[in-house]
Scaffold this motif. Sequence first.
Motif, PDB file in Angstrom:
ATOM      1  N   MET A  53       0.604  -1.143   0.111  1.00  0.00           N
ATOM      2  CA  MET A  53       0.164   0.106   0.126  1.00  0.00           C
ATOM      3  C   MET A  53       0.974   1.226  -0.140  1.00  0.00           C
ATOM      4  N   ILE A  54       2.064   1.383   0.793  1.00  0.00           N
ATOM      5  CA  ILE A  54       2.723   2.523   0.862  1.00  0.00           C
ATOM      6  C   ILE A  54       3.610   2.561  -0.403  1.00  0.00           C
ATOM      7  N   LEU A  55       3.961   1.424  -1.033  1.00  0.00           N
ATOM      8  CA  LEU A  55       4.568   1.397  -2.429  1.00  0.00           C
ATOM      9  C   LEU A  55       3.636   2.117  -3.480  1.00  0.00           C
ATOM     10  N   VAL A  56       2.540   1.712  -3.357  1.00  0.00           N
ATOM     11  CA  VAL A  56       1.320   2.133  -4.446  1.00  0.00           C
ATOM     12  C   VAL A  56       1.314   3.439  -4.441  1.00  0.00           C
ATOM     13  N   LEU A  57       0.914   4.097  -3.156  1.00  0.00           N
ATOM     14  CA  LEU A  57       0.938   5.364  -2.504  1.00  0.00           C
ATOM     15  C   LEU A  57       2.178   6.150  -3.151  1.00  0.00           C
ATOM     16  N   TRP A  58       3.319   5.543  -3.037  1.00  0.00           N
ATOM     17  CA  TRP A  58       4.383   6.466  -3.441  1.00  0.00           C
ATOM     18  C   TRP A  58       4.458   6.581  -4.924  1.00  0.00           C
ATOM     19  N   GLN A  59       3.933   5.563  -5.379  1.00  0.00           N
ATOM     20  CA  GLN A  59       3.823   5.690  -7.046  1.00  0.00           C
ATOM     21  C   GLN A  59       2.754   6.547  -7.529  1.00  0.00           C
ATOM     22  N   LEU A  60       1.713   6.718  -6.691  1.00  0.00           N
ATOM     23  CA  LEU A  60       0.560   7.594  -7.048  1.00  0.00           C
ATOM     24  C   LEU A  60       1.230   8.950  -7.004  1.00  0.00           C
ATOM     25  N   ILE A  61       2.108   9.232  -5.609  1.00  0.00           N
ATOM     26  CA  ILE A  61       2.555  10.501  -5.564  1.00  0.00           C
ATOM     27  C   ILE A  61       3.322  11.043  -6.444  1.00  0.00           C
ATOM     28  N   ALA A  62       4.462   9.979  -6.963  1.00  0.00           N
ATOM     29  CA  ALA A  62       5.256  10.311  -8.122  1.00  0.00           C
ATOM     30  C   ALA A  62       4.756  10.721  -9.374  1.00  0.00           C
ATOM     31  N   PHE A  63       3.276  10.077  -9.492  1.00  0.00           N
ATOM     32  CA  PHE A  63       2.573  10.317 -10.783  1.00  0.00           C
ATOM     33  C   PHE A  63       1.956  11.853 -10.707  1.00  0.00           C
ATOM     34  N   SER A  64       1.472  12.187  -9.606  1.00  0.00           N
ATOM     35  CA  SER A  64       0.557  13.392  -9.487  1.00  0.00           C
ATOM     36  C   SER A  64       1.292  14.500  -8.945  1.00  0.00           C
ATOM     37  N   VAL A  65       2.170  14.292  -7.930  1.00  0.00           N
ATOM     38  CA  VAL A  65       2.619  15.577  -7.434  1.00  0.00           C
ATOM     39  C   VAL A  65       3.439  16.401  -8.528  1.00  0.00           C
ATOM     40  N   PRO A  66       4.484  15.854  -9.154  1.00  0.00           N
ATOM     41  CA  PRO A  66       5.280  16.671 -10.010  1.00  0.00           C
ATOM     42  C   PRO A  66       4.345  17.073 -11.246  1.00  0.00           C
ATOM     43  N   TRP A  67       3.588  16.345 -11.552  1.00  0.00           N
ATOM     44  CA  TRP A  67       2.491  16.780 -12.874  1.00  0.00           C
ATOM     45  C   TRP A  67       1.665  17.909 -12.479  1.00  0.00           C
ATOM     46  N   LEU A  68       1.166  18.063 -11.079  1.00  0.00           N
ATOM     47  CA  LEU A  68       0.459  19.109 -10.473  1.00  0.00           C
ATOM     48  C   LEU A  68       1.371  20.320 -10.370  1.00  0.00           C
ATOM     49  N   CYS A  69       2.541  20.231  -9.958  1.00  0.00           N
ATOM     50  CA  CYS A  69       3.426  21.317  -9.943  1.00  0.00           C
ATOM     51  C   CYS A  69       3.793  21.970 -11.238  1.00  0.00           C
ATOM     52  N   LEU A  70       3.797  21.197 -12.236  1.00  0.00           N
ATOM     53  CA  LEU A  70       4.004  21.537 -13.545  1.00  0.00           C
ATOM     54  C   LEU A  70       2.856  22.350 -13.991  1.00  0.00           C
ATOM     55  N   GLN A  71       1.623  22.039 -13.546  1.00  0.00           N
ATOM     56  CA  GLN A  71       0.393  22.845 -13.955  1.00  0.00           C
ATOM     57  C   GLN A  71       0.173  23.986 -13.235  1.00  0.00           C
ATOM     58  N   LEU A  72       0.452  24.090 -12.023  1.00  0.00           N
ATOM     59  CA  LEU A  72       0.194  25.166 -11.129  1.00  0.00           C
ATOM     60  C   LEU A  72       1.455  25.957 -10.666  1.00  0.00           C
ATOM     61  N   ASN A  73       2.551  25.460 -10.445  1.00  0.00           N
ATOM     62  CA  ASN A  73       3.799  26.367 -10.106  1.00  0.00           C
ATOM     63  C   ASN A  73       5.003  25.614 -10.566  1.00  0.00           C
ATOM     64  N   TYR A  74       5.363  25.843 -11.694  1.00  0.00           N
ATOM     65  CA  TYR A  74       6.658  25.189 -12.393  1.00  0.00           C
ATOM     66  C   TYR A  74       7.882  25.226 -11.427  1.00  0.00           C
ATOM     67  N   LYS A  75       8.014  26.148 -10.633  1.00  0.00           N
ATOM     68  CA  LYS A  75       9.372  26.366  -9.667  1.00  0.00           C
ATOM     69  C   LYS A  75       9.586  24.902  -9.084  1.00  0.00           C
ATOM     70  N   TYR A  76       8.641  24.198  -8.589  1.00  0.00           N
ATOM     71  CA  TYR A  76       8.670  23.130  -7.813  1.00  0.00           C
ATOM     72  C   TYR A  76       8.709  21.758  -8.691  1.00  0.00           C
ATOM     73  N   TYR A  77       8.668  22.000  -9.995  1.00  0.00           N
ATOM     74  CA  TYR A  77       8.343  20.881 -10.804  1.00  0.00           C
ATOM     75  C   TYR A  77       9.589  19.890 -10.710  1.00  0.00           C
ATOM     76  N   LEU A  78      10.559  20.490 -11.264  1.00  0.00           N
ATOM     77  CA  LEU A  78      12.099  19.714 -11.409  1.00  0.00           C
ATOM     78  C   LEU A  78      12.303  19.090 -10.158  1.00  0.00           C
ATOM     79  N   LEU A  79      12.297  19.867  -8.846  1.00  0.00           N
ATOM     80  CA  LEU A  79      12.633  19.134  -7.588  1.00  0.00           C
ATOM     81  C   LEU A  79      11.921  17.838  -7.359  1.00  0.00           C
ATOM     82  N   THR A  80      10.508  18.047  -7.487  1.00  0.00           N
ATOM     83  CA  THR A  80       9.553  17.040  -7.068  1.00  0.00           C
ATOM     84  C   THR A  80       9.852  15.852  -8.053  1.00  0.00           C
TER      85      THR A  80
END
Length: 596
Positions: free
Chosen positions: A39-66
Motif C-alpha cells: 500500500m505504501i509502495l502504491v501510494l508512493w507511485q501515485l504521488i510520483a505520478f500526481s505531485v510533479p504533474w500538479l506542480c507543472l500545471q500550477l507552479n513550475y518552480k517546484y516541478y523539477l525538484l519533485t
Amino acid sequence: MVKQWYWYDWLMFIIRLISSISLVFTTISLQQYFTLPIMILVLWQLIAFSVPWLCLQLNYKYYLLTEIVISGGLCLYLASFFPQAYLAFLLYAFFIAAHSAHRAYLWSGPVSILLLPAIIKQLAEQSEYWVMAVQVGMAYIFGFSFHLLALNHRQGETIREQNAVLEQYLSQIERITLAEERSRLSKELHDTVGHAYTSLIMGLETLRPQMATNTGTESLDSLLNLARQNMEEVRGYVHQIESPHETIPLLQSLRKLAEEFQEHAKVAVTFHAYGEEYPVMKQAKTALYRCLQESLTNAVRHGHSSEIKVSVHFEPQQTRLEIHDNGRGMEHGREGFGLSAMKERAMILQGHVAVYTERGEGTLVTCTLPRQTELKEDVIRLLVVDDHPVIRESLRTLLEEQQDFQVVGTAEDGEQAIELCRQVRPQLVLMDVEMPNVDGISASRTIKESWPNIRILILTTFEDTKQAMEAMRSGVDGYLLKSMQPLELAVTIRTVHRGGTLIDQGMSHKLFAQLEVDNSGDDHSSIKASSAYDLTPRELEILQFVSKGLRYKSIASKLYLSDGTVRNYASSAYLKLGVRNREEAVLKAREAGLLE
C-alpha cells in the motif's frame, strides 16, 4: 487547469498515465520482493505520478525538484531490488528534459544523466554505469528535442495570435483614419463651400432692387438658380461623405463594432443595453464609437484579454458606455495617445472618461456624456427682429441652413416682435436695438416680463457701452455684433439656448473699462435692492459658488457646463452688479442680500 492544453500536453499526460499504471501493476505482481508494504509502495507511485504533474500545471518552480526527488527516489528504490528497474527512470528523464526551461538544463541534465546512474551503480553493483548514463542521456536528448518541438509550436501560436490582433488593430486604425478624413472633408465642404454659396446668394439678393432692367433681373435670377443648384450638390456630397456609423442608430453601430471585433480578434465580446434608446447628437455618437474602438483594441493589445463585456446605459440625464475586460490591467499613470483622445472627445461634449484598473484584475473604461438629443421637437425656434428687410431675409437664409434651427417668424420692430412672441412662442429671439416704434431694449424688457423662458440675443451694429449695459439690465442673454462670422453666430445661438450668456469680447472689454471709470466715484452706501439687478437664477447660482471660493473650472464640473459658459455667466452677473471682479461681486451681492 490554469493553462491552455495543446496536443503535446495531452500526449505527455497519456504517456505518464500509461507508464504509471504499468509500473503499479508490475510492483503489485512482485510485491513479495520488496520490504515496504504494498500500500505504501502504491501510494508512493501515485504521488510520483500526481505531485510533479500538479506542480507543472500550477507552479513550475517546484516541478523539477519533485520529479527528481520523488520519481527518481522511486526508481532508486526499485533498482536496489531489481537492477533493470533503472529503465523506468528513462521515461522520467524524458519528462525532465521536455519540461526544463531557461538555465534549468545546467543542473537537471547532470543530475539525471550522471548523478542518478552513479547512485544506481552503488545500489546495484552488477549494473554498467556508462551503459545507464548513455541510455539516460539518450532519453534526455529525446526529451529536449520534444521540448524544442513544443516550444516551436507555442511560439507559432503566439505569432498567429499576435498577427490576428495586429491585423485587427491595423483595421481599426484604417477605419478611424478614413472616418476622421471623411468627417473633416464633410465639415470643410459644409463650412467653407456651403457658406460661400450662402453668402453669394445673400449678396445677389441684395442687388435685386438695383437691377432695373428686365435683362438684369433675368441675369440675376439665372445666377441665383445656379448658386442654389450648386449648393444642393454640395449638400449631397456632404451626406455621401458622412461616416456609415453616423447614419445608423447608436446601439446598432456599437453592436456591429463589437461583433466585428469578436470575429476578427477571436475574443469573446458580450454586448448589453439598458434603458430605452433615444437619439443622440452626431458628435456624441462618434465619441462613444471611438471610445469603444480604442477600449477594445487596448484590451487585447495591452491587456491580453480573453473576455470583454460592453454595456450601454441610456439614462434620463446622460448616456454611459462601459467596457470591462478580464486582462492583466494597466500601469497606473500610463496614458497613451488613444486614451488622451478619448478623454478630449468627451470633454468637448462636457462629458468625461474614467479608467479603473488593477494589475491582474482587468480594466474598466467608463465614458459618460450628458444627454443632448437631436429630436425634431428639440429644433430651436427662432424669431428674427430687424428693421432692414435685406438683413432679416439674409439672417433667415443663413440660419435655416442649420438643421437644428427653424425661423418661425420675422419682425421689423419691437412691437411686432412682442406680438409674434405671443402668437408663435419662439425659444430664442435675435433682436436688433435701433428700430422704429418700439426699440429692441424696451421690447426685450417686455418679453422677459411676459415670457421669462424666451432667450434673447441682441444682434446690433453699434458698439455703444451704455446701450449694452442697459440691454443686459433688461434681462437679455447675450450681446453680439453683426460683424461676427456665420459659424460663430450658430454656435452662440446654441449656447444661449442651452442656458449660456455670451457677450462680444470687444464689447466686454469696453464695458469693464467703463465700469472702472464709473466706479471710481461710486458711493457704496447707495446699493439698490437685489431685485433691481435682474440676475437670472443661473447667474445667482454661479455667484453662490464664487462666494465659496470655487474656481470657474470647479463650478463648470459641478454644473456640467463648459469653463467658457461659466465665465460668461460670471461676466454677465458682474456687469449687472456694476463691479469689476469676483471680490467686488461677492461683497456687493452680500450687501444686497443676494447670497445665503
